[in-house]
Design a protein around this motif. Structure first.
Motif, PDB file in Angstrom:
ATOM      1  N   ASP A   1       0.834  -1.201   0.000  1.00 34.08           N
ATOM      2  CA  ASP A   1       0.000   0.000   0.000  1.00 34.08           C
ATOM      3  C   ASP A   1       0.871   1.254   0.000  1.00 34.08           C
ATOM      4  O   ASP A   1       0.521   2.264  -0.634  1.00 34.08           O
ATOM      5  CB  ASP A   1      -0.902  -0.025   1.233  1.00 34.08           C
ATOM      6  N   GLN A   2       2.001   1.195   0.681  1.00 39.48           N
ATOM      7  CA  GLN A   2       2.908   2.348   0.688  1.00 39.48           C
ATOM      8  C   GLN A   2       3.510   2.585  -0.693  1.00 39.48           C
ATOM      9  O   GLN A   2       3.660   3.722  -1.125  1.00 39.48           O
ATOM     10  CB  GLN A   2       4.017   2.114   1.716  1.00 39.48           C
ATOM     11  N   ARG A   3       3.858   1.492  -1.381  1.00 38.04           N
ATOM     12  CA  ARG A   3       4.386   1.647  -2.747  1.00 38.04           C
ATOM     13  C   ARG A   3       3.323   2.276  -3.651  1.00 38.04           C
ATOM     14  O   ARG A   3       3.638   3.108  -4.509  1.00 38.04           O
ATOM     15  CB  ARG A   3       4.805   0.291  -3.297  1.00 38.04           C
ATOM     16  N   LEU A   4       2.075   1.865  -3.456  1.00 37.44           N
ATOM     17  CA  LEU A   4       0.988   2.479  -4.225  1.00 37.44           C
ATOM     18  C   LEU A   4       0.886   3.967  -3.907  1.00 37.44           C
ATOM     19  O   LEU A   4       0.689   4.800  -4.806  1.00 37.44           O
ATOM     20  CB  LEU A   4      -0.329   1.771  -3.907  1.00 37.44           C
ATOM     21  N   GLY A   5       1.032   4.313  -2.629  1.00 37.20           N
ATOM     22  CA  GLY A   5       1.000   5.722  -2.245  1.00 37.20           C
ATOM     23  C   GLY A   5       2.138   6.508  -2.871  1.00 37.20           C
ATOM     24  O   GLY A   5       1.957   7.659  -3.302  1.00 37.20           O
ATOM     25  N   GLY A   6       3.337   5.915  -2.953  1.00 32.19           N
ATOM     26  CA  GLY A   6       4.452   6.584  -3.614  1.00 32.19           C
ATOM     27  C   GLY A   6       4.182   6.801  -5.089  1.00 32.19           C
ATOM     28  O   GLY A   6       4.516   7.859  -5.649  1.00 32.19           O
ATOM     29  N   GLY A   7       3.573   5.804  -5.729  1.00 33.01           N
ATOM     30  CA  GLY A   7       3.212   5.964  -7.137  1.00 33.01           C
ATOM     31  C   GLY A   7       2.187   7.063  -7.332  1.00 33.01           C
ATOM     32  O   GLY A   7       2.257   7.833  -8.308  1.00 33.01           O
ATOM     33  N   ILE A   8       1.236   7.157  -6.407  1.00 32.35           N
ATOM     34  CA  ILE A   8       0.233   8.228  -6.484  1.00 32.35           C
ATOM     35  C   ILE A   8       0.910   9.587  -6.326  1.00 32.35           C
ATOM     36  O   ILE A   8       0.595  10.548  -7.047  1.00 32.35           O
ATOM     37  CB  ILE A   8      -0.841   8.017  -5.403  1.00 32.35           C
ATOM     38  N   ALA A   9       1.852   9.691  -5.388  1.00 30.26           N
ATOM     39  CA  ALA A   9       2.564  10.959  -5.194  1.00 30.26           C
ATOM     40  C   ALA A   9       3.357  11.340  -6.441  1.00 30.26           C
ATOM     41  O   ALA A   9       3.402  12.517  -6.824  1.00 30.26           O
ATOM     42  CB  ALA A   9       3.509  10.844  -3.988  1.00 30.26           C
ATOM     43  N   TRP A  10       3.972  10.364  -7.077  1.00 30.44           N
ATOM     44  CA  TRP A  10       4.764  10.646  -8.272  1.00 30.44           C
ATOM     45  C   TRP A  10       3.874  11.054  -9.452  1.00 30.44           C
ATOM     46  O   TRP A  10       4.158  12.024 -10.146  1.00 30.44           O
ATOM     47  CB  TRP A  10       5.579   9.411  -8.642  1.00 30.44           C
ATOM     48  N   ALA A  11       2.779  10.323  -9.646  1.00 31.95           N
ATOM     49  CA  ALA A  11       1.926  10.569 -10.810  1.00 31.95           C
ATOM     50  C   ALA A  11       1.091  11.830 -10.643  1.00 31.95           C
ATOM     51  O   ALA A  11       1.030  12.685 -11.537  1.00 31.95           O
ATOM     52  CB  ALA A  11       1.013   9.368 -11.042  1.00 31.95           C
ATOM     53  N   THR A  12       0.446  11.979  -9.493  1.00 32.51           N
ATOM     54  CA  THR A  12      -0.441  13.124  -9.312  1.00 32.51           C
ATOM     55  C   THR A  12       0.328  14.421  -9.116  1.00 32.51           C
ATOM     56  O   THR A  12      -0.229  15.509  -9.302  1.00 32.51           O
ATOM     57  CB  THR A  12      -1.360  12.904  -8.098  1.00 32.51           C
ATOM     58  N   GLY A  13       1.599  14.328  -8.736  1.00 34.21           N
ATOM     59  CA  GLY A  13       2.380  15.542  -8.587  1.00 34.21           C
ATOM     60  C   GLY A  13       2.753  16.178  -9.904  1.00 34.21           C
ATOM     61  O   GLY A  13       2.973  17.394  -9.987  1.00 34.21           O
ATOM     62  N   GLU A  14       2.815  15.393 -10.963  1.00 35.69           N
ATOM     63  CA  GLU A  14       3.228  15.935 -12.255  1.00 35.69           C
ATOM     64  C   GLU A  14       2.081  16.656 -12.962  1.00 35.69           C
ATOM     65  O   GLU A  14       2.300  17.652 -13.654  1.00 35.69           O
ATOM     66  CB  GLU A  14       3.738  14.792 -13.147  1.00 35.69           C
ATOM     67  N   ILE A  15       0.865  16.167 -12.800  1.00 32.54           N
ATOM     68  CA  ILE A  15      -0.269  16.758 -13.522  1.00 32.54           C
ATOM     69  C   ILE A  15      -0.509  18.206 -13.104  1.00 32.54           C
ATOM     70  O   ILE A  15      -0.603  19.106 -13.953  1.00 32.54           O
ATOM     71  CB  ILE A  15      -1.533  15.897 -13.326  1.00 32.54           C
ATOM     72  N   PRO A  16      -0.594  18.512 -11.794  1.00 37.04           N
ATOM     73  CA  PRO A  16      -0.756  19.930 -11.428  1.00 37.04           C
ATOM     74  C   PRO A  16       0.411  20.794 -11.884  1.00 37.04           C
ATOM     75  O   PRO A  16       0.220  21.975 -12.213  1.00 37.04           O
ATOM     76  CB  PRO A  16      -0.851  19.888  -9.897  1.00 37.04           C
ATOM     77  N   MET A  17       1.625  20.221 -11.900  1.00 33.49           N
ATOM     78  CA  MET A  17       2.769  21.005 -12.341  1.00 33.49           C
ATOM     79  C   MET A  17       2.627  21.417 -13.807  1.00 33.49           C
ATOM     80  O   MET A  17       2.998  22.527 -14.196  1.00 33.49           O
ATOM     81  CB  MET A  17       4.057  20.202 -12.141  1.00 33.49           C
ATOM     82  N   VAL A  18       2.104  20.536 -14.630  1.00 34.79           N
ATOM     83  CA  VAL A  18       1.880  20.872 -16.038  1.00 34.79           C
ATOM     84  C   VAL A  18       0.861  21.995 -16.152  1.00 34.79           C
ATOM     85  O   VAL A  18       1.024  22.943 -16.937  1.00 34.79           O
ATOM     86  CB  VAL A  18       1.416  19.622 -16.814  1.00 34.79           C
ATOM     87  N   ILE A  19      -0.203  21.921 -15.345  1.00 39.23           N
ATOM     88  CA  ILE A  19      -1.216  22.984 -15.349  1.00 39.23           C
ATOM     89  C   ILE A  19      -0.585  24.307 -14.942  1.00 39.23           C
ATOM     90  O   ILE A  19      -0.859  25.364 -15.534  1.00 39.23           O
ATOM     91  CB  ILE A  19      -2.371  22.613 -14.403  1.00 39.23           C
TER      92      ILE A  19
END
Length: 636
Positions: free
Chosen positions: A575-593
């Motif tokens: 579950d922690q690895r999934l959380g790290g993946g969420i942090a990595w993926a969702t952090g890039e989308i707002p940055m593009v915006i």
């Protein structure tokens, strides 16, 4: 004023005398009369002094008219000095409350605690630690009050006082048992509002006594402040009281009977005093008598409130909490389905209420502008509302409810509060809207909300927070400090710790994006190239954080998750690895915006600058032609 304090103290002592044995139901031994009555007196004195201190500085900052925000009027200065005296008493009372609270909660005589090692006893009792923090905050507030000569210093003292008053509340009896999250959140609204009401009344009576100016402007501002505080105190008190007592225990327990009596006093206070005061005029002897009666009733109300903290919560006895309820306030036994995440709402009385109020105030401001024929971009209003909707969803929906149980869901809430919602909020331009809506007081008029907002935006504290060297590290560095230092696991054990994390995520994200793409002008405007550089400097750290979490072989906050032990989550590391993946993926989308928004703003700024230069060139060309025409006319 003194009669109100005496009445409140008698109520507290009466509750201790008639409340029965409050220690055996909790498995503690009776610490003795000296400890029980001593702690009741010390807590009343300390809390009462803190309330007077906070209300007096609020009275000086927001009630007494001042010609501006650079200095204090004579009446405001006198109220601040009153707060300084109360702050000194608050400091001493809080220091005395440390050993008394440790003794009372652990069921030992206070003398035994002092003789057997105070530090060990304080370390084992959360409320004693809270009183130690209160003593430190009270000392700082006292120093600020004694040296305050500017309005901003008074506001800083007011903010610190509210924090100090909340510390023993969020760590006290309200933080235990089922539904303690709701009760604690309600008290976060209740305590500051009650303290401002009581302390402002004491400051007003002190102004009457010393012959200060008590004109219509002071009374009108005081009346508005009291009405707002009374509404908040009534609603939050009802929620907190019913949550702790439960409706079925109102007539069968000492806590329920005292709560009903407290509600009766409050009803008399609001319905009779406020109504009669507004009917019988705003000055004269009748008004002063009503204020004195109000002080007595508020003293009784304060005593009843502190008396409730001495008694055992009926819900703790009739509905023994489970492990989940002890930590979170509610159960998480069932695995979350999609419907649970969407429809399983548990309203957050702190951030959820702020989201609703901020949206309503913004829309009211937009409506006010349109009524007078001014334009406000629809996109800004949409961005502001969408940002608060995001906050509301991740704190009050099923996602917010289940977020403490799984690191992956927590990371969804974290990234939304830190990366998505702030981007939308800063694009709303709330400060710009407020400055256009709020009326100016004029050069000779007393300072009002518009002047207060301008002063805060140009204060040293705002300039410090808006500095790139502060905002950027606080935005990205808090990730690493929180999750890789053990702080996350400690904070998650307490509801107030979880709330502080959410507030920090939102504020740190807002400050960073305010500098990068904010519509509101910061204290130090940055060139667009510097903004772009800040953004590109921060982006890798978010990606690195997600990668590090995905590759970490130890569970972050393992003690907390093992103790919580939700039955639907078997593999914490996965579950922690999934959380790290969420942090990595969702952090890039707002940055593009953000990059797109920044480039658009940059382009529009260049276009405005080009048009300005064109207009300047045209003006220079016209001036040159006029000069030639004038020379030709002179030759002729």
């Amino acid at each position: 004023m003194l009669s109100g304090g005496v009445a409140g103290l008698l109520v507290v002592l009466g509750v201790v005398a008639l409340g029965g044995d409050v220690y055996a139901p909790l498995g503690d031994s009776d610490p003795g009369a000296l400890t029980s009555y001593g702690f009741a007196v010390v807590r009343f004195v300390a809390t009462g002094a803190g309330v007077v201190c906070g209300g007096a500085v609020a009275f000086a900052a927001f009630v007494v008219p001042s010609p501006g925000t650079d200095g204090l009027s004579a009446d405001a200065y006198a109220s601040v000095r009153l707060a300084g005296v109360a702050g000194l008493l608050w400091t001493l009372g809080a220091l005395l409350a440390v050993p008394f609270s440790a003794a009372d909660i652990s069921g030992q005589p206070v003398g035994k605690v002092l003789a057997g090692g105070l530090l060990d006893s304080v370390d084992a009792v959360e409320e004693a630690k809270a009183w130690l923090i209160v003593a430190a905050i009270a000392a700082v507030v006292t120093g600020l009050c004694w040296c305050a000569l500017r309005w901003r210093t008074v506001v800083a003292a007011f903010a610190l006082t509210m924090v100090g008053l909340l510390a023993p509340v969020v760590a006290g009896h309200a933080a235990v048992g089922a539904w303690h999250d709701v009760m604690t959140n309600a008290l976060v609204w209740h305590v500051p509002s009650a303290s401002v009401w009581v302390g402002a009344l004491v400051a007003l009576l002190a102004q009457y006594r010393r012959g200060g100016s008590v004109d219509g402007a002071v009374l009108r501002r005081y009346d508005r402040l009291v009405l707002v505080c009374a509404a908040v105190v009534g609603l939050s008190g009802a929620v907190a009281g019913l949550t702790g007592a439960r409706p079925e225990n109102l007539g069968s327990t000492a806590y329920g009977v005292l709560l009903v009596a407290h509600a009766g006093v409050f009803a008399v206070l609001v319905v009779v005093l406020l109504f009669v005061r507004r009917r019988r005029g705003s000055s004269g002897v009748s008004r002063l008598r009503l204020l004195l009666a109000e002080a007595v009733l508020l003293g009784v109300s304060l005593g009843a409130s502190l008396g409730l903290t001495h008694l055992v919560l009926p819900s703790f006895l009739t509905d023994p909490p489970t492990v989940h309820e002890t930590i979170l306030g509610y159960d998480l036994d069932a695995a979350p389905a999609l419907l649970d995440l969407v429809a399983g709402w548990r309203f957050d009385l702190v951030l959820g209420t702020v989201a609703v109020l901020a949206t309503a105030a913004y829309l009211a401001g937009v409506r006010s502008l349109r009524r007078r024929g001014d334009h406000w971009p629809v996109g800004r209003a949409v961005a502001w509302c969408a940002g608060w909707v995001a906050v509301l969803v991740v704190t009050s929906s099923g996602l917010g409810k289940y977020a403490p149980g799984a690191f992956s869901l927590h990371m969804v809430a974290h990234m939304t509060l830190n990366m998505l919602a702030p981007v939308l909020l800063v694009l709303g331009g709330p400060v710009t809207l407020a400055l256009r809506v709020l009326p100016a007081s004029g050069r000779l008029g007393p300072a009002g909300p518009r002047e207060w907002l301008v002063a805060l935006m140009h204060s040293r504290f705002a300039r410090l927070l808006a500095h790139p060297a502060v905002a950027a590290p606080m935005f990205v560095g808090s990730f690493y400090v929180l999750y890789f230092s053990g702080l996350f696991g400690q904070a998650m054990q307490y509801h107030w710790g979880h709330q502080l994390m959410n507030v920090h995520f939102l504020i740190s994200g807002y400050l960073f994006y305010w500098l990068v793409i904010g519509v509101d002008r910061p204290p130090r405007p940055l060139p667009h190239l510097v903004r772009l550089g800040m953004l590109f400097a921060v982006m890798p750290f978010h990606a690195f954080f997600g990668v590090i979490v995905m590759n970490t072989q130890t569970v972050i906050g393992e003690t907390f998750y093992r103790y919580l032990s939700v039955p639907w989550l078997d593999d914490l590391l996965a579950d922690q690895r999934l959380g790290g993946g969420i942090a990595w993926a969702t952090g890039e989308i707002p940055m593009v915006i953000v990059v797109v928004a920044l480039l658009v703003q940059w382009s529009r700024a260049d276009e405005r600058e080009a048009r300005r230069k064109d207009r300047a060139g045209d003006d220079e060309f016209e001036a040159y032609n006029a000069m030639l025409a004038d020379l030709a006319a002179r030759r002729r």
